[in-house]
Enzyme design. Sequence first.
Site, PDB file in Angstrom:
ATOM      1  N   GLY A  41       0.768  -1.239   0.000  1.00  0.00           N
ATOM      2  CA  GLY A  41       0.000   0.000   0.000  1.00  0.00           C
ATOM      3  C   GLY A  41       0.798   1.288   0.000  1.00  0.00           C
ATOM      4  O   GLY A  41       0.342   2.292  -0.519  1.00  0.00           O
ATOM      5  N   GLU A  96       3.589   4.136   6.122  1.00  0.00           N
ATOM      6  CA  GLU A  96       2.369   3.327   5.968  1.00  0.00           C
ATOM      7  C   GLU A  96       1.337   4.109   5.165  1.00  0.00           C
ATOM      8  O   GLU A  96       1.258   5.335   5.288  1.00  0.00           O
ATOM      9  CB  GLU A  96       1.774   3.034   7.358  1.00  0.00           C
ATOM     10  N   ASP A  97       0.531   3.397   4.395  1.00  0.00           N
ATOM     11  CA  ASP A  97      -0.552   4.064   3.669  1.00  0.00           C
ATOM     12  C   ASP A  97      -1.630   4.545   4.647  1.00  0.00           C
ATOM     13  O   ASP A  97      -1.994   5.711   4.662  1.00  0.00           O
ATOM     14  CB  ASP A  97      -1.145   3.141   2.590  1.00  0.00           C
ATOM     15  N   ASP A 100      -5.416   1.810  10.675  1.00  0.00           N
ATOM     16  CA  ASP A 100      -6.828   1.581  10.979  1.00  0.00           C
ATOM     17  C   ASP A 100      -6.937   1.094  12.437  1.00  0.00           C
ATOM     18  O   ASP A 100      -7.012   1.912  13.353  1.00  0.00           O
ATOM     19  CB  ASP A 100      -7.350   0.552   9.962  1.00  0.00           C
ATOM     20  N   LYS A 129      -6.937   6.627  10.303  1.00  0.00           N
ATOM     21  CA  LYS A 129      -8.389   6.319  10.348  1.00  0.00           C
ATOM     22  C   LYS A 129      -8.737   5.837  11.749  1.00  0.00           C
ATOM     23  O   LYS A 129      -8.292   4.791  12.186  1.00  0.00           O
ATOM     24  CB  LYS A 129      -8.718   5.252   9.294  1.00  0.00           C
ATOM     25  N   PHE A 150     -14.062   3.181   3.872  1.00  0.00           N
ATOM     26  CA  PHE A 150     -13.055   2.360   3.212  1.00  0.00           C
ATOM     27  C   PHE A 150     -12.535   3.113   2.007  1.00  0.00           C
ATOM     28  O   PHE A 150     -13.278   3.470   1.107  1.00  0.00           O
ATOM     29  CB  PHE A 150     -13.597   0.986   2.806  1.00  0.00           C
ATOM     30  N   ASP A 157      -5.791  -0.225  -1.832  1.00  0.00           N
ATOM     31  CA  ASP A 157      -6.536  -1.135  -2.704  1.00  0.00           C
ATOM     32  C   ASP A 157      -7.829  -1.622  -2.081  1.00  0.00           C
ATOM     33  O   ASP A 157      -8.042  -1.539  -0.872  1.00  0.00           O
ATOM     34  CB  ASP A 157      -5.683  -2.366  -3.010  1.00  0.00           C
ATOM     35  N   ARG A 163      -5.339   0.760  -6.857  1.00  0.00           N
ATOM     36  CA  ARG A 163      -4.139   1.389  -6.291  1.00  0.00           C
ATOM     37  C   ARG A 163      -3.641   2.533  -7.175  1.00  0.00           C
ATOM     38  O   ARG A 163      -2.970   3.440  -6.704  1.00  0.00           O
ATOM     39  CB  ARG A 163      -2.996   0.361  -6.166  1.00  0.00           C
TER      40      ARG A 163
HETATM   41  P1  IMP Z   1      -4.488  -2.007  10.812  1.00  0.00           P
HETATM   42  O1  IMP Z   1      -3.542  -3.040  11.309  1.00  0.00           O
HETATM   43  O2  IMP Z   1      -5.918  -2.337  11.176  1.00  0.00           O
HETATM   44  O3  IMP Z   1      -4.128  -0.607  11.246  1.00  0.00           O
HETATM   45  O4  IMP Z   1      -4.489  -2.130   9.255  1.00  0.00           O
HETATM   46  C1  IMP Z   1      -3.747  -1.330   8.433  1.00  0.00           C
HETATM   47  C2  IMP Z   1      -3.769  -1.926   7.048  1.00  0.00           C
HETATM   48  O5  IMP Z   1      -5.096  -2.328   6.665  1.00  0.00           O
HETATM   49  C3  IMP Z   1      -3.343  -0.887   6.037  1.00  0.00           C
HETATM   50  O6  IMP Z   1      -1.955  -0.891   5.825  1.00  0.00           O
HETATM   51  C4  IMP Z   1      -4.110  -1.311   4.810  1.00  0.00           C
HETATM   52  O7  IMP Z   1      -3.390  -2.315   4.118  1.00  0.00           O
HETATM   53  C5  IMP Z   1      -5.379  -1.922   5.347  1.00  0.00           C
HETATM   54  N1  IMP Z   1      -6.486  -0.937   5.361  1.00  0.00           N
HETATM   55  C6  IMP Z   1      -7.104  -0.405   6.446  1.00  0.00           C
HETATM   56  N2  IMP Z   1      -8.058   0.458   6.095  1.00  0.00           N
HETATM   57  C7  IMP Z   1      -8.039   0.513   4.741  1.00  0.00           C
HETATM   58  C8  IMP Z   1      -8.795   1.256   3.766  1.00  0.00           C
HETATM   59  O8  IMP Z   1      -9.674   2.085   4.073  1.00  0.00           O
HETATM   60  N3  IMP Z   1      -8.481   1.032   2.464  1.00  0.00           N
HETATM   61  C9  IMP Z   1      -7.494   0.152   2.074  1.00  0.00           C
HETATM   62  N4  IMP Z   1      -6.764  -0.547   2.951  1.00  0.00           N
HETATM   63  C10 IMP Z   1      -7.031  -0.379   4.271  1.00  0.00           C
HETATM   64 MG    MG Z   2      -1.049  -1.972   4.180  1.00  0.00          MG
END
Ligand code: IMP
Ligand code: MG
Length: 173
Positions: A41, A96-97, A100, A129, A150, A157, A163
């Site tokens: 990402g 990081e992109d 979440d 987020k 999302f 993606d 992407r």
């Molecule tokens: P976390 O471990 O829950 O913080 O997840 C982070 C990862 O989940 C990111 O690096 C993305 O790959 C994916 N992700 C979380 N939210 C989104 C979104 O809104 N769109 C696309 N990918 C997301």
């Molecule tokens: Mg990711």
Amino acid sequence: MEHSETVFDRQAIAEQVAALGRQIRADYQGKPLVLIGVLNGAFIFLADLARAIDMELEIDFIRVASYGDASASSGSIVLRKEPELDLAGKHVLLVEDIVDSGLTAAWLRNYFLATHQAASVKICALIDKQERRAVDAQLDYAGFQISSGFLVGYGLDCAQKYRNLPDIRAIKA
Ligand code: IMP
Ligand code: MG
């Protein structure tokens, strides 16, 4: 793309990336800095961010897999590709992109502190987020904050698609 709306357009992204670049340069000037992009990402964000940081730096990548359903992270994270640069004594900035739940970012911070003898580890996410945050991800730099939704585009993606969209769009449920 249908059933979606632009939330951050290319102009707004470019402005935030430029501001992050200036801030990072000011914070790390004169120190050995390594940007580590989290694949896949972060590849577009890292490409732009690296060019916005006007100082000498190194670039590497890491890949992790997180098991859960397609849209939510489970917290069970497996390392798929290790960084290859020697990080000992260097300042690591994870790129990081989107953060979440925060589980991936928290795991990565721990991994770098425990496994590599980096001088410091900070995290830079394009998007913070917040609605599903489960752990304190300790984001040091963030381009945008959103509560929920999302997002796709600019590296993000949905099932590996979108992407390449130049703007960031929210998929409508
Ligand atoms: P976390 O471990 O829950 O913080 O997840 C982070 C990862 O989940 C990111 O690096 C993305 O790959 C994916 N992700 C979380 N939210 C989104 C979104 O809104 N769109 C696309 N990918 C997301
Ligand atoms: Mg990711």
